[in-house]
Write an enzyme that holds these catalytic residues in place. Sequence first.
Site, PDB file in Angstrom:
ATOM      1  N   CYS A 132      71.816  36.859  57.565  1.00  0.00           N
ATOM      2  CA  CYS A 132      72.318  36.605  58.931  1.00  0.00           C
ATOM      3  C   CYS A 132      72.225  35.124  59.334  1.00  0.00           C
ATOM      4  O   CYS A 132      73.169  34.558  59.887  1.00  0.00           O
ATOM      5  CB  CYS A 132      71.566  37.476  59.928  1.00  0.00           C
ATOM      6  SG  CYS A 132      69.808  37.617  59.599  1.00  0.00           S
ATOM      7  N   ARG A 238      60.338  34.189  63.823  1.00  0.00           N
ATOM      8  CA  ARG A 238      60.731  35.401  64.566  1.00  0.00           C
ATOM      9  C   ARG A 238      60.339  35.202  66.033  1.00  0.00           C
ATOM     10  O   ARG A 238      59.203  34.795  66.316  1.00  0.00           O
ATOM     11  CB  ARG A 238      59.995  36.615  63.992  1.00  0.00           C
ATOM     12  CG  ARG A 238      60.463  37.929  64.576  1.00  0.00           C
ATOM     13  CD  ARG A 238      61.820  38.360  64.074  1.00  0.00           C
ATOM     14  NE  ARG A 238      61.790  38.773  62.687  1.00  0.00           N
ATOM     15  CZ  ARG A 238      62.883  39.018  61.966  1.00  0.00           C
ATOM     16  NH1 ARG A 238      64.090  38.873  62.492  1.00  0.00           N
ATOM     17  NH2 ARG A 238      62.787  39.370  60.698  1.00  0.00           N
ATOM     18  N   HIS A 245      70.512  35.377  66.961  1.00  0.00           N
ATOM     19  CA  HIS A 245      69.702  34.361  66.271  1.00  0.00           C
ATOM     20  C   HIS A 245      70.135  32.970  66.735  1.00  0.00           C
ATOM     21  O   HIS A 245      71.337  32.705  66.895  1.00  0.00           O
ATOM     22  CB  HIS A 245      69.927  34.423  64.768  1.00  0.00           C
ATOM     23  CG  HIS A 245      69.288  35.587  64.079  1.00  0.00           C
ATOM     24  ND1 HIS A 245      68.563  36.561  64.710  1.00  0.00           N
ATOM     25  CD2 HIS A 245      69.264  35.911  62.741  1.00  0.00           C
ATOM     26  CE1 HIS A 245      68.122  37.442  63.811  1.00  0.00           C
ATOM     27  NE2 HIS A 245      68.542  37.064  62.613  1.00  0.00           N
ATOM     28  N   ASN A 318      73.456  38.306  65.505  1.00  0.00           N
ATOM     29  CA  ASN A 318      73.061  38.527  64.105  1.00  0.00           C
ATOM     30  C   ASN A 318      73.495  39.882  63.565  1.00  0.00           C
ATOM     31  O   ASN A 318      73.665  40.048  62.362  1.00  0.00           O
ATOM     32  CB  ASN A 318      71.546  38.378  63.939  1.00  0.00           C
ATOM     33  CG  ASN A 318      70.755  39.219  64.901  1.00  0.00           C
ATOM     34  OD1 ASN A 318      70.764  38.976  66.104  1.00  0.00           O
ATOM     35  ND2 ASN A 318      70.076  40.234  64.387  1.00  0.00           N
TER      36      ASN A 318
END
Length: 339
Positions: A132, A238, A245, A318
């Site tokens: 992604c 994260r 994203h 994403n």
Amino acid sequence: MSDGYNVAVVGATGAVGGEMISLLEERKFPVRNLIPLASENSVGKDVMYLGEDLSAEVLTEDSFSDVDIALFSAGGDISKKYAPIAVKSGAVVIDNTSAFRMEEDIPLVVPEVNAAAISDFKDRRIIANPNCSTIQLVVVLDPLHRYAGIRRAVVSTYQSVSGAGLKAIEELSRQSVDLFSEGDCKIENFPHRIAFNCIPHIGTFNDDAYTDEEMKLILETKKILGDENIKITATAVRVPVFCGHSESVNLEFEDPIDPDKAREILMETAGVVVMDETNLCKYPMPIEAVGKDEVYVGRIRKDNTVENGLALWIVADNLRKGAALNAVQIAEILVKEYL
Ligand code: A2P
């Protein structure tokens, strides 16, 4: 094939699989029969397609007997085992996992960048969908690289929990509620609490202290751009965002390129939206990119620490462009030009 294709979705009950099914419907992909495949956990679960409830079927070695195209998104081990079985049964596989991405004879494709590579599917009949974070990065880097030659890229990602699947989405949701209600905060899918936190650790650490997620971004970008000489380093983080994203990117070029020229090039690039009006507080953010097909880029400015430097900020959905949409776009080209 005038009456359409039999399409299997492996991982149909997951975050990406669900998005694949929505996109097949939304983009009117020529599906004759949709075959939703999942694990035994999903027995009795339905998947909605074109207003109909389809029962999820348990994935077995016999699942692909009449399948033309199989979209895989159920983890690398499932792809390694079942993609060759699907191919043997006559299907072409589009694989969203990292199982085959770096194999030399498997095309790794982002249609806006290297659609022509799809033609290399013929030997193995597997096409890999990139990671992604890689997809949204190369859509922006490719036209800039062609104009001024990227010498070095420093990429820091801010990756949402949906990249880790439905359970991870549930975990952020549950932890947020638990923290507000002073309940017990259980950690199951991440190495630490993700609610109200950032974790600089996605995937597993290698001996050199980089993670496999960071190496995917580095190696896949070079493969898709077809240039092993670009120096790339990455830190994958994260963040407690459900979907979308973001990436902070610093680029050093061989030739001069200023922010205006970069904006001009990117405004003409298919699949890219330039959102860069800082005086109006306009820049890409996950809350705006989610549900959209395009890759958003903004905060384009000079990086004055190197001779020909640019800094920019890239955001995309994403689950869509970073996964399901890219896979469906590959399938669209496949049926139009090769099947
Ligand atoms: P299931 O829901 O039946 O477990 P996500 O990435 O959102 O976690 O989704 C993963 C997807 O992969 C789900 O559809 C899941 O099905 C599927 N999956 C996981 N393990 C298997 C397996 N052993 N066989 C088939 N599908 C699997």
